[in-house]
Structure formats: structure tokens, C-alpha cells
Write an enzyme that holds these catalytic residues in place. Sequence first.
Site, PDB file in Angstrom:
ATOM      1  N   CYS A  88      46.852   5.070  52.748  1.00 60.19           N
ATOM      2  CA  CYS A  88      46.981   5.069  54.214  1.00 60.19           C
ATOM      3  C   CYS A  88      48.422   5.355  54.622  1.00 60.19           C
ATOM      4  O   CYS A  88      48.679   6.109  55.557  1.00 60.19           O
ATOM      5  CB  CYS A  88      46.554   3.709  54.781  1.00 60.19           C
ATOM      6  SG  CYS A  88      44.926   3.172  54.244  1.00 60.19           S
TER       7      CYS A  88
HETATM    8  C1  BEZ Z   1      44.794   2.593  49.975  1.00 59.92           C
HETATM    9  O1  BEZ Z   1      44.701   3.175  51.056  1.00 59.92           O
HETATM   10  O2  BEZ Z   1      45.660   2.878  49.154  1.00 59.92           O
HETATM   11  C2  BEZ Z   1      43.822   1.483  49.654  1.00 59.92           C
HETATM   12  C3  BEZ Z   1      42.662   1.372  50.387  1.00 59.92           C
HETATM   13  C4  BEZ Z   1      41.777   0.352  50.090  1.00 59.92           C
HETATM   14  C5  BEZ Z   1      42.060  -0.547  49.094  1.00 59.92           C
HETATM   15  C6  BEZ Z   1      43.222  -0.431  48.367  1.00 59.92           C
HETATM   16  C7  BEZ Z   1      44.125   0.586  48.647  1.00 59.92           C
END
Ligand code: BEZ
Length: 187
Positions: free
Chosen positions: A75
Site C-alpha cells: 500500500c
Molecule cells: C501490504 O499491502 O503490503 C499488505 C497487505 C495486507 C497484509 C500485509 C501486507
Amino acid sequence: MQSMRHFVISSLPRAVAGRYLSTTATLNMPIKEGDKLPSVDLYEGDPGTKVNTKDLFGKGKSVIFAVPGAFTPTCSEKHAPGFIQNISQLRDKGVTTVACIGVNDPFVMGAWGKALGADDKVRMLADTGATFTKKIEMDVDLTAVLGGVRSKRYAMVVQDGVVKAIKAEPDNTGLACSAAIEVMKLL
Ligand code: BEZ
């Protein structure tokens, strides 16, 4: 008896099972093209600053993207930066509002926006209690990794409060179809 009922119902075609279970069961129907966005209060920066989805997305062309978690690697490094970096191209395509929705508290979403330089480019909106996310059936239980119910990763184009296009990641958290570069092809 309960397991026999479950067996019988789950063996039926979905539409038929839905008829027999209409008072007790809801079929999994995430928001789709042509649906109106629900009117829900989200929060921006602090719990006292409400932003209603109908007010924000009810007029004009908007892009919404949703993330499993603020400050998580994909993200932070890829998904949100893609929209921030392409804000001029999005505006050139007539997008008036770009918003990021996360099931996080508004302080966290605000701090994340500052860290990313989202400023006046992307609205960082907290769906604190997952109300919006659950209403559109984009919630996912990420208790094991993020401690609770979060949002699936998706992006949608909204015109005058109606979903024009939506892309949800098939594995809930990966990044492919909901990336800014893909969303821009839908505009
Ligand atoms: C991420 O966006 O890196 C992520 C999303 C969900 C769980 C763990 C990491």
C-alpha cells in the site's frame, strides 16, 4: 439436523437456495457496476471530521481506491504512490476527486497521507468501523496479519455517485488490476 440442512441447501443452485433462505441468508454480492454508492460517514484526519460518501462522490467523476492497511508495504510503496504520482493525468481525464479508503483510524490515515505527500492530491479517508467497507461487501478478515477486519484491495470509478467500473484484487491484498495505471485505462 443443522448439517443435513446445510448439505441440502448448499447442494442447490444459488438462485434456488437463495429463494428458500431469503429470510436468513445473504448471498455474497459485492458492489458492482451500476450500483449506487451507499451514504456512509468516513473520517478525515481526526474522529471529529466527517466526510459523507454521498456528499463527496455524489457529483462529478471520482476514483476511489481501498487498501488493506495504512503503512503496509504494498500500500505504501506501490498502491497509494501510483495515484499520487499520476494525479495530473487523472485530473486531465476529468477526475475531480481521488480518495483512498482504509479500515484504520483517522489519525493513522492522516499520518500516512502526510508521510506519502498525499496533501491536496488524494483524500485519505478512514472507514474506522469498516461500515462502508462492509456495506459494499469488500471486507476481509485479516486478523492473522493486521489484527482485524480490513478492506480488500480494490479501485473504482464513480460518476455522480454511481459505480462506473470496479476492479477488486482476486487474492484480496495483491496489487494488479487496482493499480493506478490500470484504473486510468478505465477512464
Ligand atoms: C501490504 O499491502 O503490503 C499488505 C497487505 C495486507 C497484509 C500485509 C501486507
